[in-house]
Design an enzyme around this catalytic site. Structure first.
Site, PDB file in Angstrom:
ATOM      1  N   HIS A  97       0.817  -1.208   0.000  1.00 48.02           N
ATOM      2  CA  HIS A  97       0.000   0.000   0.000  1.00 48.02           C
ATOM      3  C   HIS A  97       0.855   1.264   0.000  1.00 48.02           C
ATOM      4  O   HIS A  97       0.399   2.314  -0.479  1.00 48.02           O
ATOM      5  CB  HIS A  97      -0.950  -0.004   1.192  1.00 48.02           C
ATOM      6  CG  HIS A  97      -2.153  -0.857   0.982  1.00 48.02           C
ATOM      7  ND1 HIS A  97      -3.437  -0.405   1.178  1.00 48.02           N
ATOM      8  CD2 HIS A  97      -2.281  -2.152   0.560  1.00 48.02           C
ATOM      9  CE1 HIS A  97      -4.302  -1.375   0.893  1.00 48.02           C
ATOM     10  NE2 HIS A  97      -3.613  -2.440   0.536  1.00 48.02           N
ATOM     11  N   GLU A 120      -3.104   9.565   3.325  1.00 48.55           N
ATOM     12  CA  GLU A 120      -3.397   8.263   2.715  1.00 48.55           C
ATOM     13  C   GLU A 120      -4.036   7.276   3.682  1.00 48.55           C
ATOM     14  O   GLU A 120      -4.915   6.497   3.312  1.00 48.55           O
ATOM     15  CB  GLU A 120      -2.111   7.635   2.169  1.00 48.55           C
ATOM     16  CG  GLU A 120      -1.541   8.314   0.947  1.00 48.55           C
ATOM     17  CD  GLU A 120      -0.177   7.759   0.583  1.00 48.55           C
ATOM     18  OE1 GLU A 120       0.080   6.560   0.823  1.00 48.55           O
ATOM     19  OE2 GLU A 120       0.657   8.530   0.074  1.00 48.55           O
ATOM     20  N   ASN A 126      -7.405   2.005   2.868  1.00 46.61           N
ATOM     21  CA  ASN A 126      -6.550   1.848   4.057  1.00 46.61           C
ATOM     22  C   ASN A 126      -7.302   1.909   5.387  1.00 46.61           C
ATOM     23  O   ASN A 126      -6.863   1.327   6.380  1.00 46.61           O
ATOM     24  CB  ASN A 126      -5.465   2.933   4.062  1.00 46.61           C
ATOM     25  CG  ASN A 126      -4.514   2.814   2.895  1.00 46.61           C
ATOM     26  OD1 ASN A 126      -4.248   1.716   2.408  1.00 46.61           O
ATOM     27  ND2 ASN A 126      -4.008   3.943   2.423  1.00 46.61           N
ATOM     28  N   HIS A 227      -1.763 -13.367  -0.207  1.00 43.30           N
ATOM     29  CA  HIS A 227      -3.105 -13.571   0.354  1.00 43.30           C
ATOM     30  C   HIS A 227      -3.237 -14.924   1.051  1.00 43.30           C
ATOM     31  O   HIS A 227      -4.328 -15.282   1.491  1.00 43.30           O
ATOM     32  CB  HIS A 227      -4.158 -13.447  -0.746  1.00 43.30           C
ATOM     33  CG  HIS A 227      -4.379 -12.043  -1.204  1.00 43.30           C
ATOM     34  ND1 HIS A 227      -5.207 -11.715  -2.261  1.00 43.30           N
ATOM     35  CD2 HIS A 227      -3.883 -10.860  -0.745  1.00 43.30           C
ATOM     36  CE1 HIS A 227      -5.207 -10.402  -2.428  1.00 43.30           C
ATOM     37  NE2 HIS A 227      -4.409  -9.861  -1.526  1.00 43.30           N
ATOM     38  N   THR A 228      -2.150 -15.646   1.154  1.00 43.17           N
ATOM     39  CA  THR A 228      -2.174 -16.896   1.911  1.00 43.17           C
ATOM     40  C   THR A 228      -2.097 -16.655   3.419  1.00 43.17           C
ATOM     41  O   THR A 228      -2.214 -17.587   4.202  1.00 43.17           O
ATOM     42  CB  THR A 228      -1.009 -17.818   1.470  1.00 43.17           C
ATOM     43  OG1 THR A 228      -1.191 -19.109   2.045  1.00 43.17           O
ATOM     44  CG2 THR A 228       0.333 -17.282   1.939  1.00 43.17           C
ATOM     45  N   ASP A 284       3.038 -19.470   2.254  1.00 45.49           N
ATOM     46  CA  ASP A 284       3.394 -20.615   1.427  1.00 45.49           C
ATOM     47  C   ASP A 284       2.592 -20.595   0.129  1.00 45.49           C
ATOM     48  O   ASP A 284       1.846 -19.645  -0.133  1.00 45.49           O
ATOM     49  CB  ASP A 284       3.174 -21.926   2.194  1.00 45.49           C
ATOM     50  CG  ASP A 284       1.736 -22.080   2.690  1.00 45.49           C
ATOM     51  OD1 ASP A 284       0.846 -21.354   2.184  1.00 45.49           O
ATOM     52  OD2 ASP A 284       1.498 -22.910   3.590  1.00 45.49           O
TER      53      ASP A 284
END
Length: 358
Positions: A97, A120, A126, A227-228, A284
């Site tokens: 971000h 921001e 955010n 995103h894991t 992972d």
């Protein structure tokens, strides 16, 4: 020393007195005597180097300035992640971000002020989901004790994301992070809306958001693997994944409907759920297996299967041990180098939440 003749003085005059442009100097060089040509070639090189406001990032930038800098960051990160693995996920997301908006200059850390009331961190992408600001404060405080005014907040974010990746992957993602970034002095809530693609994005919008920052389709697929880990607010996926027909796995959809209200809204009734229920606290390649089995939360995750090129990458990352980890290391360094401020640009903030006022 040999005295300078009249011709030499004519050559040096525009440099020493008139402050000629580089083009004027170069024209004069063509007519110069050999010994003057050599001398002024060196002078020209020196002037060019000193005039440059920036220089490349480098590994070990703080080796002489603050030898313990990276060790201090790692020590704080190890403790924070042992207390809550979500702290590591927060740092990886914070780097993304920060770098995709403006540049990798810690502008996302700045608090509102009377002169800049909407930075921001208050932008919808955010607020309220981006977290970890107190952890950055803790790292900065430790570094200010060790080496006052030396380590930038932008480098702290980059180091923290690097260390989080290593710790959460149990050492399988392990890389050196070049440093030397400087901190920015501008932050506006309108900027994240321009550059951070929402989780409802399709593949073409996602690719475009990466290309504009100098990254490519493979970088998109590889960095999506983050995103894991971490959690997501229900409002990020309920409307387009649960309340309307989608390809999400039926079993996962039923589970999520039990966790998320149908009217989940940011700042309202908006619980969080794990992004990866199989290995929620481990960085992972499980994410790619989830994409293949339609057990991912976001439309932007499922979008990776909508083109032959990205679908092939998903399969490779899912099936080949070590394949994704090596690419993730390179992509993280690449992202952390987006349009950085270095050299005489920006500043080294004393407090990561506020710009310095000299």
């Amino acid at each position: 020393h040999r005295s300078i003749d009249h011709f030499s003085l004519l050559f040096l005059y525009p440099i020493l007195v008139k402050q000629a442009s580089f083009e004027e100097i170069e024209m004069a060089v063509v007519a110069a005597k050999p010994h003057i040509l050599v001398a002024c070639a060196l002078l020209l090189l020196t002037v060019r180097c000193q005039a440059s406001p920036f220089w490349p990032l480098e590994i070990g930038y703080y080796h002489d300035k603050c030898p313990q800098a990276e060790a201090v960051v790692k020590g704080v990160m190890e403790k924070a992640i042992s207390q809550n693995p979500g702290n590591g996920a927060a740092m990886i997301r914070m780097l993304f971000h920060d770098c995709f908006v403006e540049v990798c200059d810690a502008s996302v850390l700045l608090d509102p002020t009377p002169f800049s009331p909407t930075p921001e961190k208050l932008s919808p992408p955010n607020d309220p989901t981006l977290r970890g600001f107190e952890l950055i404060d803790a790292i900065k405080d430790a570094l200010e004790v060790a080496c006052p005014g030396v380590v930038s907040c932008a480098d702290i974010v980059a180091f923290a994301a690097r260390d989080a990746s290593c710790i959460l992957s149990r050492g399988k993602v392990d890389f050196q992070m070049p440093s030397g970034r400087r901190d920015g002095t501008f932050s506006n809530a309108s900027e994240p809306l321009k550059f951070l693609a929402p989780p409802t994005s399709n593949l073409s919008d996602l690719v475009a958001s990466f290309v504009i920052k100098g990254l490519n389709t493979e970088d998109l697929v590889v960095l999506s693997g983050a995103h894991t880990i971490g959690r997501s607010h229900c409002s990020s996926f309920v409307s387009d994944r649960l309340n309307t027909p989608s390809d999400i796995n039926g079993g996962l959809a039923a589970f999520l409907r039990g966790q998320c209200p149908a009217d989940a809204t940011p700042g309202g009734n908006d619980p969080t759920v794990m992004q990866d229920v199989v290995t929620p606290n481990k960085l992972d390649r499980q994410y790619y297996k989830n994409v293949l089995s339609h057990t991912v939360l976001f439309t932007s995750d499922a979008a990776l299967m909508t083109s032959a090129e990205t679908a092939r990458m998903v399969v490779e990352n899912a099936k080949m041990p070590g394949w994704w980890e090596g690419r993730f290391e390179k992509a993280m360094v690449k992202m952390a180098g987006i349009e950085v401020k270095t050299g005489y640009q920006g500043q080294i903030r004393k407090n990561c939440r506020a710009i310095n006022h000299y």
